[in-house]
Motif scaffolding. Structure first.
Motif, PDB file in Angstrom:
ATOM      1  N   ARG A 205      -0.149   8.437  -8.623  1.00  0.00           N
ATOM      2  CA  ARG A 205       0.847   8.382  -9.576  1.00  0.00           C
ATOM      3  C   ARG A 205       1.987   7.382  -9.712  1.00  0.00           C
ATOM      4  O   ARG A 205       2.216   6.811 -10.655  1.00  0.00           O
ATOM      5  CB  ARG A 205       1.308   9.877  -9.774  1.00  0.00           C
ATOM      6  CG  ARG A 205       2.409  10.216 -10.661  1.00  0.00           C
ATOM      7  CD  ARG A 205       1.657   9.733 -12.106  1.00  0.00           C
ATOM      8  NE  ARG A 205       2.590   9.474 -13.300  1.00  0.00           N
ATOM      9  CZ  ARG A 205       2.778  10.637 -13.892  1.00  0.00           C
ATOM     10  NH1 ARG A 205       2.030  11.869 -14.082  1.00  0.00           N
ATOM     11  NH2 ARG A 205       3.595  10.523 -15.069  1.00  0.00           N
ATOM     12  N   LEU A 206       2.307   7.077  -8.264  1.00  0.00           N
ATOM     13  CA  LEU A 206       3.353   6.128  -8.027  1.00  0.00           C
ATOM     14  C   LEU A 206       2.665   4.795  -8.432  1.00  0.00           C
ATOM     15  O   LEU A 206       3.269   3.971  -9.282  1.00  0.00           O
ATOM     16  CB  LEU A 206       3.640   5.897  -6.573  1.00  0.00           C
ATOM     17  CG  LEU A 206       4.699   4.738  -6.169  1.00  0.00           C
ATOM     18  CD1 LEU A 206       5.673   4.881  -6.838  1.00  0.00           C
ATOM     19  CD2 LEU A 206       4.962   4.810  -4.801  1.00  0.00           C
ATOM     20  N   LEU A 207       1.602   4.351  -8.065  1.00  0.00           N
ATOM     21  CA  LEU A 207       0.889   3.255  -8.447  1.00  0.00           C
ATOM     22  C   LEU A 207       0.679   2.947 -10.113  1.00  0.00           C
ATOM     23  O   LEU A 207       0.909   1.937 -10.663  1.00  0.00           O
ATOM     24  CB  LEU A 207      -0.595   2.706  -7.710  1.00  0.00           C
ATOM     25  CG  LEU A 207      -0.377   2.812  -6.214  1.00  0.00           C
ATOM     26  CD1 LEU A 207      -1.796   2.681  -5.697  1.00  0.00           C
ATOM     27  CD2 LEU A 207       0.795   1.728  -5.918  1.00  0.00           C
ATOM     28  N   ASP A 209       2.561   4.593 -12.363  1.00  0.00           N
ATOM     29  CA  ASP A 209       3.966   4.262 -12.893  1.00  0.00           C
ATOM     30  C   ASP A 209       4.484   2.763 -12.594  1.00  0.00           C
ATOM     31  O   ASP A 209       5.223   2.379 -13.431  1.00  0.00           O
ATOM     32  CB  ASP A 209       4.940   5.031 -12.257  1.00  0.00           C
ATOM     33  CG  ASP A 209       4.699   6.675 -12.889  1.00  0.00           C
ATOM     34  OD1 ASP A 209       3.751   6.701 -13.609  1.00  0.00           O
ATOM     35  OD2 ASP A 209       5.674   7.554 -12.563  1.00  0.00           O
ATOM     36  N   GLN A 210       3.854   2.313 -11.587  1.00  0.00           N
ATOM     37  CA  GLN A 210       4.322   0.996 -11.245  1.00  0.00           C
ATOM     38  C   GLN A 210       3.530  -0.220 -11.903  1.00  0.00           C
ATOM     39  O   GLN A 210       4.228  -1.065 -12.665  1.00  0.00           O
ATOM     40  CB  GLN A 210       4.256   0.624  -9.528  1.00  0.00           C
ATOM     41  CG  GLN A 210       5.381   1.414  -8.604  1.00  0.00           C
ATOM     42  CD  GLN A 210       5.224   1.262  -7.481  1.00  0.00           C
ATOM     43  OE1 GLN A 210       4.050   1.102  -6.856  1.00  0.00           O
ATOM     44  NE2 GLN A 210       6.440   1.296  -6.613  1.00  0.00           N
ATOM     45  N   TRP A 211       2.300   0.082 -11.911  1.00  0.00           N
ATOM     46  CA  TRP A 211       1.320  -1.168 -12.195  1.00  0.00           C
ATOM     47  C   TRP A 211       0.759  -0.963 -13.420  1.00  0.00           C
ATOM     48  O   TRP A 211      -0.070  -1.731 -13.989  1.00  0.00           O
ATOM     49  CB  TRP A 211       0.701  -1.679 -11.089  1.00  0.00           C
ATOM     50  CG  TRP A 211       1.384  -1.919  -9.843  1.00  0.00           C
ATOM     51  CD1 TRP A 211       1.205  -0.944  -8.727  1.00  0.00           C
ATOM     52  CD2 TRP A 211       2.307  -2.692  -9.594  1.00  0.00           C
ATOM     53  NE1 TRP A 211       2.234  -1.460  -7.770  1.00  0.00           N
ATOM     54  CE2 TRP A 211       2.645  -2.613  -8.316  1.00  0.00           C
ATOM     55  CE3 TRP A 211       2.560  -4.021 -10.244  1.00  0.00           C
ATOM     56  CZ2 TRP A 211       3.819  -3.420  -7.820  1.00  0.00           C
ATOM     57  CZ3 TRP A 211       3.682  -4.678  -9.815  1.00  0.00           C
ATOM     58  CH2 TRP A 211       4.225  -4.638  -8.386  1.00  0.00           C
ATOM     59  N   ILE A 212       0.653   0.338 -13.911  1.00  0.00           N
ATOM     60  CA  ILE A 212      -0.296   0.518 -15.419  1.00  0.00           C
ATOM     61  C   ILE A 212       0.937   0.606 -16.407  1.00  0.00           C
ATOM     62  O   ILE A 212       0.482  -0.250 -17.443  1.00  0.00           O
ATOM     63  CB  ILE A 212      -1.126   1.868 -15.264  1.00  0.00           C
ATOM     64  CG1 ILE A 212      -1.902   1.734 -13.619  1.00  0.00           C
ATOM     65  CG2 ILE A 212      -1.867   2.175 -16.316  1.00  0.00           C
ATOM     66  CD1 ILE A 212      -2.720   0.560 -13.951  1.00  0.00           C
ATOM     67  N   ASP A 213       1.856   1.701 -16.256  1.00  0.00           N
ATOM     68  CA  ASP A 213       2.663   1.789 -17.360  1.00  0.00           C
ATOM     69  C   ASP A 213       4.022   1.218 -17.216  1.00  0.00           C
ATOM     70  O   ASP A 213       4.962   1.202 -18.126  1.00  0.00           O
ATOM     71  CB  ASP A 213       2.599   3.286 -18.037  1.00  0.00           C
ATOM     72  CG  ASP A 213       3.426   4.200 -17.073  1.00  0.00           C
ATOM     73  OD1 ASP A 213       3.940   3.650 -16.130  1.00  0.00           O
ATOM     74  OD2 ASP A 213       3.398   5.284 -17.308  1.00  0.00           O
ATOM     75  N   PRO A 247      -2.520   9.995 -13.530  1.00  0.00           N
ATOM     76  CA  PRO A 247      -2.971  11.187 -12.409  1.00  0.00           C
ATOM     77  C   PRO A 247      -2.103  12.224 -12.573  1.00  0.00           C
ATOM     78  O   PRO A 247      -0.981  11.843 -12.991  1.00  0.00           O
ATOM     79  CB  PRO A 247      -2.823  10.395 -11.109  1.00  0.00           C
ATOM     80  CG  PRO A 247      -2.931   9.017 -11.495  1.00  0.00           C
ATOM     81  CD  PRO A 247      -2.346   8.558 -12.750  1.00  0.00           C
ATOM     82  N   PRO A 248      -2.323  13.397 -12.299  1.00  0.00           N
ATOM     83  CA  PRO A 248      -1.431  14.564 -12.401  1.00  0.00           C
ATOM     84  C   PRO A 248      -0.570  14.563 -11.267  1.00  0.00           C
ATOM     85  O   PRO A 248      -0.453  13.705 -10.101  1.00  0.00           O
ATOM     86  CB  PRO A 248      -2.414  15.836 -12.287  1.00  0.00           C
ATOM     87  CG  PRO A 248      -3.614  15.078 -11.462  1.00  0.00           C
ATOM     88  CD  PRO A 248      -3.812  13.934 -11.958  1.00  0.00           C
ATOM     89  N   GLY A 249       0.480  15.385 -11.598  1.00  0.00           N
ATOM     90  CA  GLY A 249       1.561  15.573 -10.427  1.00  0.00           C
ATOM     91  C   GLY A 249       2.771  14.510 -10.595  1.00  0.00           C
ATOM     92  O   GLY A 249       2.817  13.639 -11.625  1.00  0.00           O
ATOM     93  N   ARG A 250       3.618  14.264  -9.626  1.00  0.00           N
ATOM     94  CA  ARG A 250       4.517  13.344  -9.601  1.00  0.00           C
ATOM     95  C   ARG A 250       4.294  12.165  -8.600  1.00  0.00           C
ATOM     96  O   ARG A 250       3.395  12.428  -7.675  1.00  0.00           O
ATOM     97  CB  ARG A 250       5.969  14.195  -8.929  1.00  0.00           C
ATOM     98  CG  ARG A 250       6.318  15.347  -9.820  1.00  0.00           C
ATOM     99  CD  ARG A 250       7.488  15.925  -9.305  1.00  0.00           C
ATOM    100  NE  ARG A 250       7.754  17.163  -9.909  1.00  0.00           N
ATOM    101  CZ  ARG A 250       8.555  18.278  -9.299  1.00  0.00           C
ATOM    102  NH1 ARG A 250       9.127  17.877  -8.193  1.00  0.00           N
ATOM    103  NH2 ARG A 250       8.973  19.342 -10.028  1.00  0.00           N
TER     104      ARG A 250
END
Length: 379
Positions: A205-207, A209-213, A247-250
């Motif tokens: 989810r971090l990746l 948030d960083q590299w997809i959206d 991905p789900p979650g934080r």
């Protein structure tokens, strides 16, 4: 709650208060905390001395049966040096091994549940026999067996149902990669089953948030243009780009998430620059946009080139006490007693508060379920 009252706890090896804070946030009321270290006890008293009964002493001197404590939870983190990758690897032959004292506390207090934490090294093949001994001894604390007589796994035997897990603090909201063994148990008579705790945060989810959206960079007011994922993340980013949904979650929390609002060291509230940081093979500091590497205690507060941050301009420095405390989840008003070295040792030895709280809520959930079962009238 038990009989309409808060769940009550005792904690051994409390250190600077990481597990104690997390468990308190999870709803446990501390009735007794003990640690032998002068600076750690001074830290606990300075911050929670009006709320928590704190005793500086050797746990081996405590006679739990004579204390008149009725507790629901026994918790703590026995000293990790006997099992640490960086230690002497002496295991139960190390005089600092306090697992027998953790087991004795369970034997004499007979809590509804227990929760203990230790380094990931305890799960290494070299110590698996000792880990089995710990699990078997906690399952049936009245049956005393020698560590050298490592028993087979007996999951269905004993007064307590016991589970152990190897967890990463980053998966539960700490801005730090920190793999730790947790050993938990509940009385079998409570009629509940301990399922594995569910992670709440993820690298994927971090990746995303960083590299997809790009939501991560927008949150920090930074431009994504010109940024590229580090080489060790490219394959994961390419895999994620083939998915339509996040991905789900934080997302894992990063160093930047944890400390960016502090700004450069200003000499206030433990945010003090410490000279001497340098990189060398295997000790290259933590990237800003990932969870930190494991914050370590070391023999002198900061081991070698660890506990450093790599800044946006490529320079690096030691984390300040306040930054390291943030990475472990301590609130900004939590003051550490002692020198920089002693403060960093307390921080490095602490359980991340986010992880302690998550495990506390997980175990409290089991106790709550047991209380509801007990409250159902028999027809």
């Amino acid at each position: 709650m038990a009989d309409g009252r808060p769940w009550r706890s005792v904690e051994l090896f409390s250190g600077g208060g990481g597990m104690a804070l997390g468990l308190a946030r999870a709803g446990f009321e501390h009735r007794f905390l003990i640690d032998w270290n002068t600076h750690a006890c001074a830290t606990l008293r300075a911050n929670r001395g009006m709320e928590w009964p704190i005793r500086q002493d050797d746990v081996r001197a405590v006679r739990w049966r004579h204390m008149g404590l009725d507790v629901d939870l026994v918790a703590g983190g026995p000293p990790c040096q006997p099992f640490s990758i960086g230690g002497k690897h002496a295991g139960h032959l190390d005089p600092r091994d306090m697992w027998p004292e953790a087991i004795r506390a369970v034997r004499e207090l007979r809590p509804r549940a227990f929760l203990f934490e230790n380094v990931a090294g305890l799960a290494r093949p070299a110590f698996r026999g000792y880990l089995r001994w710990v699990l078997r001894s906690l399952a049936d604390p009245d049956v005393e067996i020698l560590p050298d007589e490592a028993p087979p796994d007996c999951p269905g035997v004993g007064e307590y149902q016991v589970r152990w897990f190897l967890l990463d603090a980053a998966d539960f909201g700490a801005p730090q990669r920190r793999r730790r063994v947790f050993i938990a148990g509940v009385r079998r008579s409570l009629g509940v089953t301990l399922e594995a705790p569910t992670p709440t945060h993820s690298r994927d989810r971090l990746l995303w948030d960083q590299w997809i959206d790009g939501a991560y960079w927008a949150r920090h007011g930074l431009r994504v243009a010109g940024r590229e994922p580090p080489r060790d993340q490219i394959a994961a980013v390419e895999r994620l780009s083939r998915h339509a949904l996040a991905p789900p979650g934080r997302p894992w929390r990063t160093v930047r998430d944890a400390i960016s609002d502090l700004g450069p060291p200003n000499g206030v509230n433990g945010h003090v620059f410490q000279p001497g940081a340098r990189a060398y093979p295997g000790h290259t500091g933590s990237r800003l946009d990932e969870p930190a590497k494991t914050i370590k205690a070391g023999d002198h507060g900061v081991p070698g080139g660890e506990n450093m941050v790599v800044l946006d301009d490529g320079s690096m420095r030691y984390f300040t006490v306040r930054e390291a405390a943030r990475l472990q989840g301590f609130p900004d008003d939590w003051a550490f007693a002692g020198s920089w070295t002693e403060s960093m040792r307390q921080i490095g030895n602490a359980v991340p508060i986010q992880l302690a709280e998550a495990m506390g809520r997980w175990l409290r959930g089991a106790l709550d379920r047991a209380a509801r079962i007990d409250a159902v009238p028999v027809r």
